[in-house]
Design a protein around this motif. Structure first.
Motif, PDB file in Angstrom:
ATOM      1  N   TYR A 279      40.237  38.541  43.371  1.00  0.00           N
ATOM      2  CA  TYR A 279      39.228  39.454  42.710  1.00  0.00           C
ATOM      3  C   TYR A 279      38.801  38.732  41.626  1.00  0.00           C
ATOM      4  O   TYR A 279      39.539  38.686  40.595  1.00  0.00           O
ATOM      5  CB  TYR A 279      39.918  40.714  42.427  1.00  0.00           C
ATOM      6  N   LEU A 280      37.308  38.816  41.315  1.00  0.00           N
ATOM      7  CA  LEU A 280      36.620  38.407  39.977  1.00  0.00           C
ATOM      8  C   LEU A 280      36.323  39.550  39.419  1.00  0.00           C
ATOM      9  O   LEU A 280      35.564  40.474  39.725  1.00  0.00           O
ATOM     10  CB  LEU A 280      35.551  37.444  40.379  1.00  0.00           C
ATOM     11  N   HIS A 281      36.765  39.511  38.070  1.00  0.00           N
ATOM     12  CA  HIS A 281      36.800  40.611  37.347  1.00  0.00           C
ATOM     13  C   HIS A 281      36.044  40.596  35.914  1.00  0.00           C
ATOM     14  O   HIS A 281      36.831  39.940  35.041  1.00  0.00           O
ATOM     15  CB  HIS A 281      38.077  41.456  37.142  1.00  0.00           C
ATOM     16  N   ASN A 282      34.791  41.119  35.592  1.00  0.00           N
ATOM     17  CA  ASN A 282      34.272  41.095  34.096  1.00  0.00           C
ATOM     18  C   ASN A 282      34.990  42.033  33.275  1.00  0.00           C
ATOM     19  O   ASN A 282      34.337  42.940  32.894  1.00  0.00           O
ATOM     20  CB  ASN A 282      32.673  41.045  34.480  1.00  0.00           C
ATOM     21  N   ASN A 283      36.256  41.829  32.968  1.00  0.00           N
ATOM     22  CA  ASN A 283      37.092  42.837  32.760  1.00  0.00           C
ATOM     23  C   ASN A 283      37.028  43.076  31.097  1.00  0.00           C
ATOM     24  O   ASN A 283      36.972  41.978  30.259  1.00  0.00           O
ATOM     25  CB  ASN A 283      38.577  42.513  33.107  1.00  0.00           C
TER      26      ASN A 283
ATOM     27  N   VAL B  40      41.305  41.656  20.888  1.00  0.00           N
ATOM     28  CA  VAL B  40      40.602  41.103  22.230  1.00  0.00           C
ATOM     29  C   VAL B  40      39.583  42.084  22.585  1.00  0.00           C
ATOM     30  O   VAL B  40      39.850  43.388  22.704  1.00  0.00           O
ATOM     31  CB  VAL B  40      41.861  41.019  23.084  1.00  0.00           C
ATOM     32  N   GLN B  41      38.517  41.597  22.913  1.00  0.00           N
ATOM     33  CA  GLN B  41      37.373  42.319  23.441  1.00  0.00           C
ATOM     34  C   GLN B  41      37.287  42.429  24.841  1.00  0.00           C
ATOM     35  O   GLN B  41      36.677  43.475  25.278  1.00  0.00           O
ATOM     36  CB  GLN B  41      36.223  41.725  22.846  1.00  0.00           C
ATOM     37  N   ALA B  42      37.599  41.450  25.518  1.00  0.00           N
ATOM     38  CA  ALA B  42      37.464  41.384  26.944  1.00  0.00           C
ATOM     39  C   ALA B  42      38.376  40.167  27.619  1.00  0.00           C
ATOM     40  O   ALA B  42      38.778  39.292  26.776  1.00  0.00           O
ATOM     41  CB  ALA B  42      36.054  41.115  27.422  1.00  0.00           C
ATOM     42  N   TYR B  43      38.625  40.289  28.781  1.00  0.00           N
ATOM     43  CA  TYR B  43      39.514  39.268  29.419  1.00  0.00           C
ATOM     44  C   TYR B  43      38.781  39.222  30.844  1.00  0.00           C
ATOM     45  O   TYR B  43      39.223  39.566  31.944  1.00  0.00           O
ATOM     46  CB  TYR B  43      40.906  40.093  29.759  1.00  0.00           C
ATOM     47  N   PRO B  44      37.768  38.422  31.026  1.00  0.00           N
ATOM     48  CA  PRO B  44      37.092  38.198  32.087  1.00  0.00           C
ATOM     49  C   PRO B  44      38.180  37.174  33.103  1.00  0.00           C
ATOM     50  O   PRO B  44      38.894  36.204  32.279  1.00  0.00           O
ATOM     51  CB  PRO B  44      35.980  37.097  31.949  1.00  0.00           C
ATOM     52  N   ASN B  45      38.503  37.567  34.249  1.00  0.00           N
ATOM     53  CA  ASN B  45      39.507  36.720  34.883  1.00  0.00           C
ATOM     54  C   ASN B  45      39.349  36.595  36.441  1.00  0.00           C
ATOM     55  O   ASN B  45      38.434  37.444  37.250  1.00  0.00           O
ATOM     56  CB  ASN B  45      40.910  37.372  34.575  1.00  0.00           C
TER      57      ASN B  45
ATOM     58  N   GLU C 293      32.012  44.704  35.972  1.00  0.00           N
ATOM     59  CA  GLU C 293      31.987  44.923  37.345  1.00  0.00           C
ATOM     60  C   GLU C 293      32.901  43.645  37.969  1.00  0.00           C
ATOM     61  O   GLU C 293      33.392  43.012  37.289  1.00  0.00           O
ATOM     62  CB  GLU C 293      30.751  44.523  37.999  1.00  0.00           C
ATOM     63  N   GLY C 294      33.453  43.956  39.209  1.00  0.00           N
ATOM     64  CA  GLY C 294      34.243  42.988  39.879  1.00  0.00           C
ATOM     65  C   GLY C 294      33.783  42.811  41.313  1.00  0.00           C
ATOM     66  O   GLY C 294      32.986  43.808  41.882  1.00  0.00           O
ATOM     67  N   ARG C 295      34.357  41.794  41.939  1.00  0.00           N
ATOM     68  CA  ARG C 295      34.000  41.432  43.310  1.00  0.00           C
ATOM     69  C   ARG C 295      35.030  40.728  43.950  1.00  0.00           C
ATOM     70  O   ARG C 295      35.697  39.791  43.385  1.00  0.00           O
ATOM     71  CB  ARG C 295      32.639  40.737  43.596  1.00  0.00           C
ATOM     72  N   THR C 296      35.319  40.990  45.254  1.00  0.00           N
ATOM     73  CA  THR C 296      36.295  40.363  45.905  1.00  0.00           C
ATOM     74  C   THR C 296      35.716  39.072  46.517  1.00  0.00           C
ATOM     75  O   THR C 296      34.871  39.234  47.385  1.00  0.00           O
ATOM     76  CB  THR C 296      36.862  41.312  47.041  1.00  0.00           C
ATOM     77  N   TYR C 297      36.723  38.132  46.451  1.00  0.00           N
ATOM     78  CA  TYR C 297      36.508  36.735  47.292  1.00  0.00           C
ATOM     79  C   TYR C 297      37.793  36.255  48.058  1.00  0.00           C
ATOM     80  O   TYR C 297      38.592  36.030  47.377  1.00  0.00           O
ATOM     81  CB  TYR C 297      36.101  35.610  46.000  1.00  0.00           C
ATOM     82  N   GLY C 298      37.497  36.747  49.387  1.00  0.00           N
ATOM     83  CA  GLY C 298      38.789  36.367  49.932  1.00  0.00           C
ATOM     84  C   GLY C 298      40.063  37.150  49.504  1.00  0.00           C
ATOM     85  O   GLY C 298      39.971  38.529  49.411  1.00  0.00           O
ATOM     86  N   GLN C 299      41.272  36.714  49.192  1.00  0.00           N
ATOM     87  CA  GLN C 299      42.488  37.177  48.743  1.00  0.00           C
ATOM     88  C   GLN C 299      42.440  37.387  47.165  1.00  0.00           C
ATOM     89  O   GLN C 299      43.112  38.175  46.620  1.00  0.00           O
ATOM     90  CB  GLN C 299      43.563  36.502  49.094  1.00  0.00           C
TER      91      GLN C 299
ATOM     92  N   VAL D 200      44.612  51.380  33.544  1.00  0.00           N
ATOM     93  CA  VAL D 200      44.798  51.450  34.772  1.00  0.00           C
ATOM     94  C   VAL D 200      45.137  50.357  35.369  1.00  0.00           C
ATOM     95  O   VAL D 200      44.743  49.320  35.164  1.00  0.00           O
ATOM     96  CB  VAL D 200      43.050  51.762  35.432  1.00  0.00           C
ATOM     97  N   PRO D 201      46.118  50.432  36.285  1.00  0.00           N
ATOM     98  CA  PRO D 201      46.692  49.264  36.949  1.00  0.00           C
ATOM     99  C   PRO D 201      45.556  48.400  37.318  1.00  0.00           C
ATOM    100  O   PRO D 201      44.957  48.795  38.538  1.00  0.00           O
ATOM    101  CB  PRO D 201      47.734  49.777  38.009  1.00  0.00           C
ATOM    102  N   THR D 202      45.312  47.390  37.166  1.00  0.00           N
ATOM    103  CA  THR D 202      44.304  46.274  37.501  1.00  0.00           C
ATOM    104  C   THR D 202      44.996  45.023  38.503  1.00  0.00           C
ATOM    105  O   THR D 202      46.044  44.339  38.222  1.00  0.00           O
ATOM    106  CB  THR D 202      43.494  45.676  36.633  1.00  0.00           C
ATOM    107  N   VAL D 203      44.336  45.197  39.537  1.00  0.00           N
ATOM    108  CA  VAL D 203      44.455  43.949  40.273  1.00  0.00           C
ATOM    109  C   VAL D 203      44.332  42.674  39.374  1.00  0.00           C
ATOM    110  O   VAL D 203      43.063  42.556  39.216  1.00  0.00           O
ATOM    111  CB  VAL D 203      43.867  44.002  41.423  1.00  0.00           C
ATOM    112  N   VAL D 204      44.500  42.957  38.008  1.00  0.00           N
ATOM    113  CA  VAL D 204      43.500  42.807  36.835  1.00  0.00           C
ATOM    114  C   VAL D 204      43.019  42.059  37.153  1.00  0.00           C
ATOM    115  O   VAL D 204      42.971  43.073  37.307  1.00  0.00           O
ATOM    116  CB  VAL D 204      44.117  42.606  35.459  1.00  0.00           C
TER     117      VAL D 204
END
Length: 276
Positions: free
Chosen positions: A84-88, A121-126, A76-82, A9-13
């Motif tokens: 996005y923090l993503h436990n991807n 690769v299992q995950a990419y927190p970013n 999950e993810g959450r927006t901080y200003g411009q 899915v296109p992610t604001v990764v």
């Protein structure tokens, strides 16, 4: 190597003391980046000689205002200003990932990840910023800071991950730190960008347009300002992407394969994207 093909899915990764078999990331298991634009909450062996950082990491996240833990493939993810923090994650095998955030430029990830059978690769927190088909010419550079563990059984890379052109068809990765991981594709030699040496890796052949492009830093970089525009120009000069290409997402985080089933912390600070 962060594969966007792994995200559907296109992610604001993701230097061990013990000998570890170097894995090849299984990109087939990655989802496509998930767009968060509208989500409010939701080869020579590298030398060990460190290169002095061009920035000083000064932040410390001691009182996170958001903590989220994932043990499956629904981080999950959450927006901080411009940003996005993503436990991807998309390929998680029995790992536990806890993201603790003070701000977009001050957060850490606690990971316990057994070594997976597929060595993928299992995950990419970013942390990332979403764009809407924005010309690469707008993106100039990005500040970064990251502290990664040195543990037996650790397999990971700390990296920028940038999705290029419509449909997330091209992926540019810039590995700033690496522990026993090999990029996808073939090693096409070494180049120097911004005063740093990088091994250049590419899928689908050196003379073909598109693919996954990985610039693996020869020496670890823990903090500094990454000259992203110079990488874009290098891709254009090699005719791997068309002139006037665009981006949908610029990310910085860690691709984790294994922490040897021990609890390890990855800390991220000082992130900011500079545009013209």
């Amino acid at each position: 190597m962060a594969i966007r093909s792994r995200y559907l899915v296109p992610t604001v990764v993701l230097a061990a003391a013990a000998l570890v078999v170097t894995p090849i990331v299984v990109r087939a298991n990655k989802d496509t980046p998930v767009s968060t634009a509208n989500a409010a909450t939701n080869p020579p062996a590298p030398s060990t000689r460190p290169v002095p950082s061009t920035a000083t990491v000064t932040k410390s996240c001691t009182k996170p205002d958001w903590v989220t833990t994932a043990t499956d493939n629904v981080g999950e993810g959450r927006t901080y200003g411009q940003y996005y923090l993503h436990n991807n994650m998309w390929n998680n095998h029995n790992g536990t990932y806890t993201m603790s955030v003070c701000d977009y430029d001050n957060w850490y990830e606690d990971v316990t990840q057994p070594k997976p059978d597929d060595l993928g690769v299992q995950a990419y927190p970013n942390v990332h910023k979403d764009y809407d088909d924005t010309p690469l010419a707008k993106i100039q550079s990005a500040d970064f800071g990251a502290t990664a563990p040195n543990c037996d059984g650790c397999i990971y890379n700390v990296a920028f991950d940038i999705w290029i052109n419509e449909g997330f068809e091209n992926e540019l990765m810039i590995w700033t730190q690496n522990s026993d991981q090999t990029p996808a594709g073939s090693n096409l030699g070494v180049t120097t960008i911004g005063g740093q040496q990088y091994e250049v890796w590419k899928t689908d052949g050196a003379n073909t347009l598109g693919g996954i492009f990985t610039y693996k830093s020869v020496h670890p970089q823990t903090a500094g300002t990454m000259p992203l525009q110079e990488f874009f120009k290098d891709l254009e000069a090699r005719k791997w992407i068309p002139a006037k290409s665009t981006t949908w997402q610029v990310d910085f985080g860690v691709e984790v394969v294994s922490t040897g089933n021990t609890l390890q912390r990855f800390t991220f600070t000082d992130f900011a994207i500079h545009e013209n």
